[in-house]
Scaffold this motif. Structure first.
Motif, short mmCIF file in Angstrom:
data_model
loop_
_atom_site.label_atom_id
_atom_site.label_comp_id
_atom_site.label_asym_id
_atom_site.label_seq_id
_atom_site.Cartn_x
_atom_site.Cartn_y
_atom_site.Cartn_z
N GLU A 1 17.63 -12.15 -4.60
CA GLU A 1 17.08 -13.01 -3.54
C GLU A 1 16.17 -12.08 -2.73
O GLU A 1 16.68 -11.14 -2.11
N SER A 2 14.86 -12.30 -2.78
CA SER A 2 13.90 -11.36 -2.24
C SER A 2 13.11 -11.93 -1.07
O SER A 2 12.84 -13.13 -1.01
N ARG A 3 12.77 -11.04 -0.11
CA ARG A 3 12.02 -11.48 1.09
C ARG A 3 11.08 -10.36 1.51
O ARG A 3 11.47 -9.19 1.54
N TYR A 4 9.84 -10.72 1.86
CA TYR A 4 8.82 -9.77 2.26
C TYR A 4 8.72 -9.70 3.78
O TYR A 4 8.63 -10.73 4.45
N PHE A 5 8.77 -8.44 4.31
CA PHE A 5 8.58 -8.22 5.75
C PHE A 5 7.21 -7.60 5.95
O PHE A 5 7.01 -6.41 5.70
N LYS A 6 6.28 -8.41 6.41
CA LYS A 6 4.88 -7.97 6.57
C LYS A 6 4.79 -6.96 7.70
O LYS A 6 5.39 -7.15 8.76
N SER A 7 4.05 -5.89 7.48
CA SER A 7 3.88 -4.87 8.51
C SER A 7 2.55 -4.14 8.25
O SER A 7 1.60 -4.75 7.75
N HIS A 8 2.52 -2.86 8.58
CA HIS A 8 1.30 -2.06 8.36
C HIS A 8 1.67 -0.70 7.79
O HIS A 8 2.75 -0.18 8.07
N LEU A 9 0.76 -0.14 7.03
CA LEU A 9 0.91 1.23 6.55
C LEU A 9 1.12 2.12 7.78
O LEU A 9 0.41 1.95 8.80
N GLU A 10 2.06 3.01 7.70
CA GLU A 10 2.44 3.87 8.83
C GLU A 10 1.21 4.43 9.55
O GLU A 10 0.29 4.94 8.94
N TYR A 11 1.20 4.25 10.89
CA TYR A 11 0.19 4.84 11.78
C TYR A 11 -1.21 4.31 11.52
O TYR A 11 -2.19 4.94 11.92
N THR A 12 -1.34 3.16 10.82
CA THR A 12 -2.68 2.60 10.55
C THR A 12 -2.66 1.09 10.77
O THR A 12 -1.61 0.49 11.03
N LYS A 13 -3.83 0.46 10.59
CA LYS A 13 -3.97 -1.00 10.71
C LYS A 13 -4.01 -1.65 9.33
O LYS A 13 -4.15 -2.86 9.19
N VAL A 14 -3.84 -0.82 8.29
CA VAL A 14 -3.87 -1.33 6.91
C VAL A 14 -2.59 -2.14 6.65
O VAL A 14 -1.50 -1.73 7.08
N GLU A 15 -2.71 -3.30 5.94
CA GLU A 15 -1.48 -4.03 5.66
C GLU A 15 -0.59 -3.27 4.69
O GLU A 15 -1.02 -2.66 3.72
N CYS B 1 0.84 -1.21 0.00
CA CYS B 1 0.00 0.00 0.00
C CYS B 1 0.88 1.26 0.00
O CYS B 1 1.63 1.45 0.94
N PRO B 2 0.86 2.05 -1.06
CA PRO B 2 0.01 1.99 -2.25
C PRO B 2 0.27 0.81 -3.18
O PRO B 2 -0.59 0.47 -3.98
N GLY B 3 1.42 0.15 -3.09
CA GLY B 3 1.66 -1.03 -3.93
C GLY B 3 2.62 -0.75 -5.08
O GLY B 3 2.64 0.34 -5.64
N THR B 4 3.44 -1.78 -5.35
CA THR B 4 4.42 -1.69 -6.45
C THR B 4 4.45 -3.04 -7.16
O THR B 4 5.46 -3.76 -7.12
N PRO B 5 3.33 -3.40 -7.83
CA PRO B 5 3.20 -4.75 -8.39
C PRO B 5 4.26 -5.15 -9.40
O PRO B 5 4.83 -6.24 -9.30
N GLU B 6 4.60 -4.25 -10.33
CA GLU B 6 5.60 -4.60 -11.36
C GLU B 6 6.98 -4.83 -10.71
O GLU B 6 7.71 -5.74 -11.07
N TYR B 7 7.31 -3.95 -9.73
CA TYR B 7 8.60 -4.08 -9.04
C TYR B 7 8.67 -5.41 -8.30
O TYR B 7 9.66 -6.14 -8.41
N LEU B 8 7.60 -5.74 -7.56
CA LEU B 8 7.58 -6.99 -6.79
C LEU B 8 7.76 -8.20 -7.72
O LEU B 8 8.55 -9.10 -7.44
N GLU B 9 7.01 -8.19 -8.81
CA GLU B 9 7.08 -9.30 -9.77
C GLU B 9 8.52 -9.47 -10.25
O GLU B 9 9.06 -10.57 -10.32
#
Ligand SMILES: O=C(NCCCOCn1ccc2cnccc21)c1cc(-c2ccc(F)cc2)cc(O)c1O
Ligand SMILES: [Mg+2]
Length: 214
Positions: free
Chosen positions: A190-204, A173-181
């Motif tokens: 070698e890529s790894r995702y660190f799950k968290s939240h949008l700053e100061y919110t509960k949004v992933e 969020c907002p998202g970077t789909p082409e970059y991630l792909e």
């Protein structure tokens, strides 16, 4: 005349933080953004992940794309070893004016070079202008549709070496789909995702850490 949100954020730093104390600057901004006005800093939760990646790499050269008010600039610079250099790029001159003052209040200006302009223009000039060979760490936090083209540009300009780390904010969020792909499917990362939240919110949201394999 009306003040801007970055101006009000700077005011909160000057009112509540101690000059020369980066931690107090970070805390003052987080308090302001959580209790007064949201702003697009990487924030405290993702900021801790950023801190751990910086401490793990102990980088001598860092590029930050997207300074905004200097929040992540201060977090990174305060964790750099002596003589390490952080180049931070900001497109918006009004943001740059505020960021310079936040960086100075934190007392980390020795380690930081704030450059104003567009990544597409500046990345090809990094070597000649700043005597940079390669970057040990790149923090991507600018226009989300520039993450991929700028990564390819850094590859082409020889700014990445075997082991260089790309750390990208906002991959959900907002998202970077082409970059991630790209970084997740390219044999050169070698890529790894660190799950968290949008700053100061509960949004992933989360950070993607990608190591360049050369
Ligand atoms: O847009 C964001 N950041 C980018 C700023 C412009 O950057 C422009 N920019 C800065 C150097 C630079 C160099 N070259 C070109 C453009 C260049 C951004 C946005 C959100 C967000 C999430 C949810 C919302 F509802 C609304 C906003 C969160 C974030 O954490 C972000 O980082
Ligand atoms: Mg961001």
């Amino acid at each position: 005349t009306q003040s801007t949100r970055p101006q009000r954020l700077l005011g909160a730093v000057q009112k509540n933080a101690t000059r020369g104390d980066p931690c107090s600057v970070v805390k003052a901004i987080d308090h302001f953004c959580r209790h007064k006005e949201w702003a697009m800093n990487v924030g405290d939760e993702k900021g801790c992940i950023l801190d751990s990646v910086v401490s793990e790499i102990n980088p001598a050269t860092v590029l930050e794309l997207g300074t905004y008010c200097g929040y992540s600039t201060v977090r990174i610079a305060s964790r750099l070893p002596p003589h390490a250099k952080l180049i931070t790029l900001e497109f918006n001159p009004d943001f740059a004016v505020i960021a310079r003052q936040v960086i100075a209040w934190a007392g980390v200006e020795e380690k930081v070079q704030l450059v104003e302009g567009a990544s597409g223009d500046w990345i090809p000039k990094m070597k000649e202008q700043f005597g940079i060979k390669t970057f040990d760490l790149v923090f991507l936090d600018h226009w989300k549709d520039r993450y991929l083209p700028d990564t390819k540009l850094m590859e082409e300009c020889g700014l990445l070496r075997k082991g260089s780390v790309l750390l990208a904010d906002n991959v959900i969020c907002p998202g970077t789909p082409e970059y991630l792909e790209y970084v997740r499917n390219s044999p050169r990362y070698e890529s790894r995702y660190f799950k968290s939240h949008l700053e100061y919110t509960k949004v992933e949201d989360g950070l993607e850490k990608s190591v360049f394999l050369g």
